[in-house]
Write an enzyme that holds these catalytic residues in place. Structure first.
Site, PDB file in Angstrom:
ATOM      1  N   ASP B 314       0.852  -1.186   0.000  1.00  0.00           N
ATOM      2  CA  ASP B 314       0.000   0.000   0.000  1.00  0.00           C
ATOM      3  C   ASP B 314       0.880   1.226   0.000  1.00  0.00           C
ATOM      4  O   ASP B 314       1.856   1.283   0.744  1.00  0.00           O
ATOM      5  CB  ASP B 314      -0.879   0.013   1.254  1.00  0.00           C
ATOM      6  CG  ASP B 314      -2.079  -0.892   1.077  1.00  0.00           C
ATOM      7  OD1 ASP B 314      -2.472  -1.114  -0.089  1.00  0.00           O
ATOM      8  OD2 ASP B 314      -2.598  -1.379   2.079  1.00  0.00           O
ATOM      9  N   GLU B 355      -0.404  19.180   6.982  1.00  0.00           N
ATOM     10  CA  GLU B 355      -0.062  19.975   5.812  1.00  0.00           C
ATOM     11  C   GLU B 355       0.278  21.407   6.241  1.00  0.00           C
ATOM     12  O   GLU B 355       1.254  22.002   5.802  1.00  0.00           O
ATOM     13  CB  GLU B 355      -1.224  20.011   4.808  1.00  0.00           C
ATOM     14  CG  GLU B 355      -1.474  18.713   4.072  1.00  0.00           C
ATOM     15  CD  GLU B 355      -2.391  17.759   4.834  1.00  0.00           C
ATOM     16  OE1 GLU B 355      -2.743  18.058   5.997  1.00  0.00           O
ATOM     17  OE2 GLU B 355      -2.739  16.703   4.265  1.00  0.00           O
TER      18      GLU B 355
END
Lengths: 564, 688
Positions: B314, B355
């Protein structure tokens, strides 16, 4: 110098055989050769075989056992009844039961152990229809089994491994017959006899001697004897007899014939599994052992005979000449011996009994390693592949993957069959040798006492168990006891390996292949050759170490020295 | 993977704090148990399962009988050392089992009987013991309750403390429906109330099965172990006639050999080293997996892990850190980068998302802008799904950052237009796999922040190693092909599957398998279940659904997708250890021959002393030294068997050469030295 040239010439001939005979054999077993179609097709019609249909491993094995059973009965019958049958100019009586059993098994199993003197026991019909026929087909059967195993490795998800009848017929017709025919011409041209006229009576008026010289259809039998890695000669003296192996050229030809098919089979293997390098790795393994043993044995035979030296003869400039033919000399004889014991041929151009203890050791151990270097026609390759599977299994684990050979995973079933095939020979030989030394009937057979006598018994059972057929002499094998156990030894040594090999071929053919990656265990490089050598020497060889230490090793040390 | 609080990324590091506490190789408690166990294992019925050691046991009994009949120091010494050989083998197995048991004990602590509140069809509740719960029963669990058994949440949402299993203290969210519905028995509800439908019968819960496996209680021999056992049995069988036939051979040669020496020879020749350690290696392999907090449902799966040729990884959590980080600033409309940086910083000062923090860090590091907190009086405008922007209002000044189209609309609402080059910049960054965030101050568009998926440090090197070892890595991601390609290239994976769905994953696995490859993957959702079942090695995340756990053949208690690589390593180690010790064991035979054969016939054939290359003192000391060496080497190799031979990812050829040198050549040489040393010691002690 001359011997070096002989070795070089042999290497050159074998290199050509590897490449071109190999390629021809690939074509034969792929069914691409048809030039004897008019002979081939009627055989299939007679057998009721559809040459296009293939068999499962079980079908293949059943056909093989059936064919061998019929061959055994037929050979046995001819030998027993030869007194009533034609082509018997010497009016030889039927061969006794125990000896017929031993001889029939012997030629059926490509062993050619001979508990008889050919010229005084076998009629021409027996030699030709019983023995020589088996020399062809037993070799063809051996190669067929090897081809079946190669197919097993080369195919994926297949339920069949070829057709026994087709493989055997094609091997005989296209491979053995033509080469044996050409080689037979050379033998006869060089002076080997080939006649049905019976023995020749010679009156030597000058010396006032009358001599009966045995003759017969020798020359062509000689060709298949060597080519088929059979070894059973027409005469008692085998290839030492000048009417069987007359010149240095025929001696060289004999060696080349013994080795050519087993060597070429490594090319066939490489081609049929899709990588010549894979075949080369096997060839290299064979070559290393063959070359080492040749060096060891020729060196041993170039030394003075310790017993002769002990008797006070100081000068033996040629080395050990006892029991050797002057026309060959010790070096060529030793080379012949090594070739003969490391294939399953077992022919002899000298008395192996008279080799130095170490020279004899070289011959004995060549067989004990399982005759894989290069081994008999077919049997050498398939036995070597069993060793390869065990090497792959142990080595493959060491890289951290389920071991695989040519993309085929080697799992419980494969390990079981490979172990069985590799171990049946040492177990049989040691058990029977133990029995022979334990029982008075067995001990009575040995000519010498002490270590040499022991070596004689051990050699006999090793030779038969490996389907070699060479004799150390000294042992009187023509007793009911040795005839019977020898027969058992040969049968187990042949079919005890062949049947697991066929089962293995079936198991492998059915498998899918794992794609090659950097994580794949390589079986075509030097590391693998080293690993395979280790497995052959340790797993194959060490089982006999105690036994040889009681035989040739003691004998050698008793003379107080190891070399020279 | 949802947890309460941060971090949102997979927990770092393999869990030393997990269930499987690291114990020293020779933990005292385990050691004591193993010593007892090695005697208890003398039971012939247990011994008969291992043909190699069974032969040694029979040989020991015969030798001891001989020693009683004709007592000599020599025959007693041999008898005792042979018995020790058997005990050492038992000890190795008991050690491995002991370590497994200790871990199982830790796991079992979670399994104590608890009270459960079963919901009856009429809606009333009754209190029953957790052992009385059947499949399909529904129980209520409230804050403070221990969940009585495995099940699925059918109603409600709760935070659950799963530290009993995972060793991780941060609680996780469990809620009805979706991929976070599975709960494990023994874990504790921290808040709220859930209804759980029981999905396991008592004694057969996921953990129960795992405990049994770890303990080795119902250990099944794995395919490769069986194959090796066959080879070892064959090597044992072949040496029987070798030794038995020596008796008549010796008699023929007028040499008497004693039964004791013949048995000593037999024991030295059969592969006792690997025979003694084989089961310990298997158990220890399982154990090493547990130490990494991975539970396998079968030993077969561990072995298969060594064979894996394709890893489906993944992207998020394995290859990338899972957060997008600001990596560059691209000004537009004639602004400088510093202006852009200042505005970006301002917009993010109050933004606590990863972020946002990465933008602050970038502005600070790249442009030495030092503001550490939002100016007084400013107001943070959080991100919302409708505005798709966030920012800060300082007085009348409005700074925003957000998706390009959202910001453009916002700028246009201010009656301005975005600079013409913006479109091009945004497209370029998107094509490169980045996420562009446009920054505007009022109607003024300043530029674009480039947010990038950050590749985990060191992962590229790891993939290179795997490639060298012949293992293909395939990145699985829901990203679009362009983004996926960029990340795949950067991370150095061999291939990628973009816009992955359970169906495309399944197809990929099938394709790889059709080519003969073994595939490993991780998964957690119910829709991963078919793929997990199809993969040869399917590692389910412990946070995943019960369906996923049932379908896979391993469960990672840490739920870290990076584990897959560890699992492969453990599988390889297991096989390598077996192969290495087999090679060692077989190679040992050569020296033992040279010790025993000359001794065997010393009386009859003193000439054979030429073979006594080790110059051992006397025939008796030679035989005894070989037997002692044979026994001690088992003990000496127990740590290696339990720890496993190290595997560093490199090509098969390199690994083989190294192991062949160490265990093949080493196995050939070591006994020559060892036997000689023991012989010297025996001589010095005047034992002989």
């Amino acid at each position: 110098m001359a011997f070096t040239l002989t070795l070089l010439a042999l290497a050159a001939v074998l290199a050509l055989a590897w490449r071109y005979l190999g390629a021809y054999m690939v074509a034969i077993y792929r069914g691409q050769v048809h030039w004897l179609g008019p002979l081939e097709r009627p055989v299939y019609r007679l057998l009721g075989v559809d040459p296009k249909s293939e068999q499962s491993w079980k079908g293949y094995a059943v056909s093989l056992v059936l064919f061998s059973g019929v061959s055994l009965l037929l050979t046995y019958g001819i030998l027993r009844l030869q007194g009533q049958l034609p082509l018997n100019p010497q009016h030889l009586p039927g061969v006794p039961a125990a000896l017929s059993w031993n001889t029939a098994v012997s030629f059926l199993t490509n062993t050619n152990w001979q508990n008889y003197g050919g010229e005084t026991t076998m009629s021409y019909l027996s030699q030709m229809a019983a023995l020589t026929v088996q020399q062809f087909v037993s070799a063809a059967v051996g190669i067929a089994v090897a081809i079946a195993l190669i197919r097993g490795l080369g195919r994926r998800g297949s339920s069949t491994i070829g057709n026994f009848w087709v493989d055997t017929v094609r091997g005989t017709l296209y491979l053995l017959l033509p080469i044996a025919f050409l080689a037979g011409i050379v033998f006869v041209a060089q002076g080997a006899v080939q006649t049905l006229a019976g023995p020749a009576l010679i009156h030597d008026t000058l010396n006032g001697v009358t001599q009966l010289i045995p003759r017969g259809p020798v020359g062509f039998m000689e060709a298949i004897k060597q080519l088929g890695t059979n070894g059973g000669g027409f005469f008692n003296a085998n290839s030492a007899d000048p009417l069987e192996n007359p010149t240095q050229l025929t001696n060289f030809l004999s060696i080349a014939l013994m080795l050519c098919i087993p060597v070429a089979l490594t090319y066939v293997f490489g081609k049929m599994v899709g990588s010549t390098r894979q075949g080369l790795a096997l060839l290299a393994t064979m070559a290393v052992i063959f070359a080492s043993w040749t060096a060891f044995t020729t060196y041993a035979e170039a030394q003075p005979n310790p017993a002769v030296a002990a008797a006070g003869v100081s000068s033996q400039p040629q080395g050990n000449m006892e029991g050797k033919e002057v026309r060959f000399g010790p070096l060529n004889t030793a080379l012949f011996g090594v070739a003969s014991t490391q294939t399953s041929t077992g022919s002899a151009d000298a008395s192996y009994d008279s080799f130095t203890p170490l020279g004899g050791l070289g011959l004995l151990t060549g067989m004990m390693l399982g005759e894989v270097t290069p081994g008999g026609d077919g049997s050498g390759l398939y036995t070597l592949l069993l060793f390869a599977l065990i090497a792959v299994f142990i080595g493959g684990l060491m890289i951290g993957r389920t071991p695989e050979y040519l993309g085929k995973k080697i799992q419980a079933r494969e390990v079981k069959l490979a172990s069985l095939g590799v171990l049946v020979m040492p177990i049989t030989v040691l058990a029977l040798a133990g029995m022979a030394t334990a029982l008075p009937v067995g001990r009575a057979g040995a000519f010498n006492s002490g270590p040499h006598g022991f070596t004689e018994i051990l050699y006999a059972l090793t030779s038969q168990g490996n389907n070699n057929g060479s004799a150390f002499a000294g042992l009187n094998g023509n007793t009911t006891f040795y005839n019977v156990i020898g027969g058992i030894d040969m049968l187990l040594g042949r079919f005890g390996v062949m049947l697991p090999v066929l089962a293995l071929a079936g198991a492998l053919a059915a498998k899918q292949t794992v794609p090659v990656s950097l994580g794949t265990f390589r079986t075509d490089n030097v590391t693998f050759v080293v690993l395979l050598l280790g497995v052959i020497l340790i797993v194959g060889g060490l089982t006999f170490f105690p036994a040889i230490s009681l035989g040739p090793l003691v004998e050698q040390f008793t003379h107080g020295r190891f070399f020279g | 993977m949802t947890e309460i609080g941060l971090p949102a990324s997979p927990r770092p590091g393999p869990s030393a704090r997990g269930v499987a506490q690291h114990r020293g190789l020779f933990d005292r408690e385990i050691l004591r148990g193993a010593l007892l166990g090695s005697v208890r294992k003398l039971d012939p019925r247990l011994q008969a399962r291992n043909p190699v050691m069974f032969v040694v046991l029979i040989g020991t009994l015969i030798t001891l009988a001989e020693a009683i009949r004709q007592p000599t120091v020599f025959s007693w010494s041999i008898g005792v050392w042979l018995l020790l050989t058997v005990l050492f083998a038992n000890f190795a197995e008991a050690m491995a089992e002991g370590r497994g048991k200790a871990q199982a004990e830790t796991l079992r602590r979670t399994r104590s009987e608890t009270q459960a509140r079963r919901v009856l069809p009429d809606g009333s509740e009754e209190v029953v013991s957790s052992g009385a719960l059947g499949l399909g029963d529904t129980v209520v669990c409230e804050a403070g309750d221990v969940i009585p058994s495995d099940g699925d949440v059918v109603e409600g949402i709760a935070s659950v403390d799963e530290s009993a299993i995972t060793g991780e203290s941060a609680p996780v969210i469990r809620e009805s429906g979706g991929d976070r519905s599975a709960v494990t028995g023994g874990t504790r509800v921290l808040s709220d109330r859930i209804l759980v439908r029981i999905s396991a019968t008592p004694g057969n819960t996921f953990m129960d099965r795992m405990i049994a496996l770890v303990e080795g209680a119902d250990r099944q021999r794995t395919p490769n172990e069986i194959a090796l056992a066959i080879l070892l049995a064959a090597l044992t069988v072949v040496f029987l006639p070798v030794v038995v036939s020596l008796d008549p051979f010796a008699t023929y040669s007028h040499a008497a050999v004693s039964v004791v020496i013949l048995i000593a020879l037999l024991v030295c020749l059969i592969p006792t080293t690997i025979g003694a350690l084989l089961s310990a290696i298997g158990i220890a392999g399982m154990d090493r997996l547990v130490q990494r907090n991975v539970l396998a449902t079968s030993g077969r799966a561990v072995e298969a892990a060594g064979d894996v040729q394709t890893l489906l990884l993944d992207k998020t959590g394995t290859i990338t850190l899972g957060n997008r980080m600001a990596t560059a600033l691209v000004p537009v409309g004639g602004h400088t980068e510093r202006e852009l940086a200042a505005a970006a910083l301002l917009s993010s000062l109050a933004d606590e998302t990863p972020e946002g923090r990465s933008i602050v860090a970038l502005a600070r590091d790249r442009h030495e802008l030092a503001a550490t907190s939002a100016p007084a009086g400013s107001e943070f405008v959080p991100f919302s799904a409708s505005t798709r922007m966030s920012g800060l209002d300082v007085g009348a000044r409005r700074v925003r950052k957000g998706a390009a189209d959202a910001v453009r609309r916002w700028v246009e609402e201010h009656g301005q237009v975005v600079p013409p080059e913006l479109e091009e910049v945004v497209t370029r960054l998107a094509l490169a796999g980045s996420t562009p965030l446009v920054v505007a101050d009022g109607g003024d568009t300043l530029g674009v922040i480039e947010l990038k998926d950050v590749i985990k440090p060191g992962i590229r090197a790891r993939f290179e190693q795997l490639r060298a070892a012949g293992i293909r890595t395939v990145m699985i991601t829901g990203d679009n092909p362009l983004t996926a390609a960029t990340i795949a290239k950067e991370a150095g994976v061999d291939d990628f599957l973009a816009e992955a769905t359970p169906e495309t994953k399944m197809r990929l696995i099938r394709e790889e398998q059709a080519g003969g490859k073994l595939v490993a993957m991780t998964g957690d959702g119910t829709n991963d279940a078919p793929a997990l079942a199809q993969a040869d090695v399917g590692v389910a995340m412990n946070t995943g659904t019960n369906a996923a756990k049932e379908a896979g053949n391993m469960v990672d208690l840490d739920s870290s997708p990076t584990k897959l690589i560890d699992v492969v390593e453990v599988g390889k180690q297991l096989l390598i250890t077996r192969g290495a010790l087999t090679t060692f064991s077989i190679a040992n035979d050569v020296a033992k021959y040279f010790a025993i054969i000359p001794a065997l016939f010393a009386a009859t054939y003193p000439q054979l002393q030429a073979l006594n290359v080790m110059r051992l003192h006397s025939p008796q000391s030679a035989v005894l030294s070989a037997v002692i060496f044979n026994a001690l080497v088992i003990v000496a190799l127990i740590p290696l068997a339990l720890r496993g031979v190290r595997w560093r990812p490199s090509s098969a050829a390199v690994v083989l050469r190294r192991n062949l040198l160490i265990y093949g050549l080493g196995g050939l040489m070591t006994p020559f030295i060892g036997i000689k040393l023991i012989d010297l010691l025996l001589t010095t002690l005047h034992a002989y």
